[in-house]
Motif scaffolding. Structure first.
Motif, PDB file in Angstrom:
ATOM      1  N   GLN A 138      -4.433   6.096   9.303  1.00  9.25           N
ATOM      2  CA  GLN A 138      -4.046   7.503   9.414  1.00  9.25           C
ATOM      3  C   GLN A 138      -2.570   7.713   9.095  1.00  9.25           C
ATOM      4  O   GLN A 138      -2.139   8.841   8.848  1.00  9.25           O
ATOM      5  N   TYR A 139      -1.805   6.621   9.074  1.00  8.98           N
ATOM      6  CA  TYR A 139      -0.386   6.719   8.730  1.00  8.98           C
ATOM      7  C   TYR A 139      -0.091   6.040   7.391  1.00  8.98           C
ATOM      8  O   TYR A 139       1.067   5.744   7.090  1.00  8.98           O
ATOM      9  N   ALA A 140      -1.122   5.779   6.610  1.00 11.10           N
ATOM     10  CA  ALA A 140      -0.947   5.081   5.342  1.00 11.10           C
ATOM     11  C   ALA A 140      -1.207   6.006   4.159  1.00 11.10           C
ATOM     12  O   ALA A 140      -2.251   6.655   4.082  1.00 11.10           O
ATOM     13  N   ASP A 141      -0.248   6.053   3.235  1.00 14.14           N
ATOM     14  CA  ASP A 141      -0.461   6.797   1.994  1.00 14.14           C
ATOM     15  C   ASP A 141      -1.435   6.054   1.089  1.00 14.14           C
ATOM     16  O   ASP A 141      -2.186   6.667   0.339  1.00 14.14           O
ATOM     17  N   HIS A 142      -1.431   4.724   1.182  1.00 15.25           N
ATOM     18  CA  HIS A 142      -2.305   3.893   0.360  1.00 15.25           C
ATOM     19  C   HIS A 142      -2.925   2.810   1.246  1.00 15.25           C
ATOM     20  O   HIS A 142      -2.224   2.184   2.053  1.00 15.25           O
ATOM     21  N   VAL A 143      -4.229   2.604   1.088  1.00 12.94           N
ATOM     22  CA  VAL A 143      -4.947   1.615   1.892  1.00 12.94           C
ATOM     23  C   VAL A 143      -5.536   0.552   0.972  1.00 12.94           C
ATOM     24  O   VAL A 143      -6.270   0.858   0.031  1.00 12.94           O
ATOM     25  N   LEU A 144      -5.220  -0.709   1.250  1.00 10.31           N
ATOM     26  CA  LEU A 144      -5.747  -1.843   0.505  1.00 10.31           C
ATOM     27  C   LEU A 144      -6.641  -2.641   1.447  1.00 10.31           C
ATOM     28  O   LEU A 144      -6.172  -3.183   2.450  1.00 10.31           O
ATOM     29  N   THR A 145      -7.930  -2.685   1.132  1.00  9.48           N
ATOM     30  CA  THR A 145      -8.917  -3.276   2.041  1.00  9.48           C
ATOM     31  C   THR A 145      -9.149  -4.743   1.718  1.00  9.48           C
ATOM     32  O   THR A 145      -9.376  -5.115   0.570  1.00  9.48           O
ATOM     33  N   THR A 146      -9.113  -5.566   2.758  1.00 10.81           N
ATOM     34  CA  THR A 146      -9.373  -6.993   2.620  1.00 10.81           C
ATOM     35  C   THR A 146     -10.774  -7.309   3.120  1.00 10.81           C
ATOM     36  O   THR A 146     -11.410  -6.502   3.799  1.00 10.81           O
ATOM     37  N   SER A 147     -11.239  -8.491   2.805  1.00 11.68           N
ATOM     38  CA  SER A 147     -12.572  -8.899   3.212  1.00 11.68           C
ATOM     39  C   SER A 147     -12.652  -9.119   4.719  1.00 11.68           C
ATOM     40  O   SER A 147     -11.706  -9.603   5.341  1.00 11.68           O
ATOM     41  N   THR A 148     -13.799  -8.765   5.291  1.00  7.39           N
ATOM     42  CA  THR A 148     -14.057  -9.032   6.703  1.00  7.39           C
ATOM     43  C   THR A 148     -14.968 -10.238   6.795  1.00  7.39           C
ATOM     44  O   THR A 148     -16.187 -10.131   6.719  1.00  7.39           O
ATOM     45  N   SER A 149     -14.398 -11.411   6.919  1.00 11.32           N
ATOM     46  CA  SER A 149     -15.187 -12.636   6.977  1.00 11.32           C
ATOM     47  C   SER A 149     -15.733 -12.858   8.382  1.00 11.32           C
ATOM     48  O   SER A 149     -15.198 -12.355   9.362  1.00 11.32           O
TER      49      SER A 149
END
Length: 299
Positions: free
Chosen positions: A232-243
């Motif tokens: 909610q405070y990010a202009d850009h979101v980079l999603t990583t894997s959920t292992s």
């Protein structure tokens, strides 16, 4: 997702299921587990049949399909049919990465190597290149970059700042929450703040990102939960894997692998954008350390 489900590796659908399952309701997880575990069987089912198989409702099946990125159940069935064809052709390996206490060390190496490979593949499949490109643009033009991370994510934060420093950019890693906030207060438009948190709910990382966001800095979140509080405070979101987390391989180990991939993507992208200044800076840093390598090699 439960560990007894046969995971489908190396495909965008399998990656989506593993990444999004933690944010689904339990009934939706059952549908996701079913389609990941038996794509051929589920592809042959109507929406009513899959609902009955999973003990859910038709509406839940449709919602699950949409969360996985398909307009409706018909589109999901088509994707499942294609995935089933991949399995039958031998492209989906049958291997379990669960590590037992009495596993031979050779098996441990093989299982960990395989899991690392799949973690990287999942992250690459789900990484939004539009968001990544925007983050690279912000970093390349930033007056200053602050990176927040705690624990294992703190190590990744240090890795990123060291890379940026070597190409002549101003960057700081903060693992102390008090220093992170007091530094975030100094940020403004033209600066960048990056929060690295696998869970997306680490308060000591969210707080400085919020402060940076409110002071006008461009904010970036690297997280395994795209719907978590940090975003909610990010202009850009980079999603990583959920292992999958296991007793002998905690989430901190597996999440760090995907975080490092994202960090490397950011760094290479920034180095490309700033090549004229980055190349000489890299050469200078190599030269500054060359005598240390020569000294250690002569011993």
């Amino acid at each position: 997702m439960t560990q007894d489900v046969k995971e489908i590796f190396g495909t965008a659908l399998g990656a989506k299921v593993r990444t999004l399952a933690p944010s689904m309701t339990r009934s939706m997880q059952r549908v996701a587990e079913a389609v990941a575990g038996d794509p051929a069987g589920c592809a042959a089912l109507t929406v009513t049949g899959l609902a009955e198989l999973t003990g859910t409702s038709e509406a839940t099946v449709v919602r699950t399909a949409r969360i996985l990125g398909y307009p409706g159940y018909r589109d999901l069935r088509l994707a499942l049919a294609g995935l089933a064809a991949q399995q039958q052709s031998g492209r989906a390996p049958a291997i379990t990465t669960d590590i037992a206490v009495d596993d031979p060390i050779a098996d441990v190496v093989a299982k960990l190597a395989y899991e690392e490979q799949q973690t990287l593949a999942d992250t690459a499949a789900n990484l939004d290149t539009g968001q990544l490109g925007a983050a690279v643009t912000a970093l390349a033009g930033a007056r200053r970059t602050d990176v927040y991370g705690i624990g294992a994510s703190g190590l990744v934060a240090q890795d990123l700042t060291q890379k940026l420093l070597r190409i002549g950019l101003i960057a700081h890693a903060h693992s102390d929450p008090h220093l992170a906030v007091t530094n975030a207060v100094q940020l403004r438009s033209g600066d960048v703040a990056i929060a690295i948190t696998h869970s997306g709910s680490t308060g000591d990382v969210i707080e400085p990102l919020r402060v940076a966001f409110e002071h006008g800095a461009t904010t970036i979140a690297i997280t395994g939960r795209p719907d978590s509080p940090v975003t909610q405070y990010a202009d850009h979101v980079l999603t990583t894997s959920t292992s999958r987390e296991t007793e002998l391989r905690p989430a901190a180990m597996s999440s760090r692998t995907s975080q490092l991939l994202v960090v490397d993507c950011l760094f290479v992208g920034v180095a490309q954008r700033t090549y004229e200044s980055a190349a000489p800076a890299l050469a200078a840093s190599y030269e500054a350390l060359a005598h240390r390598h020569r000294s250690s090699g002569s011993r």
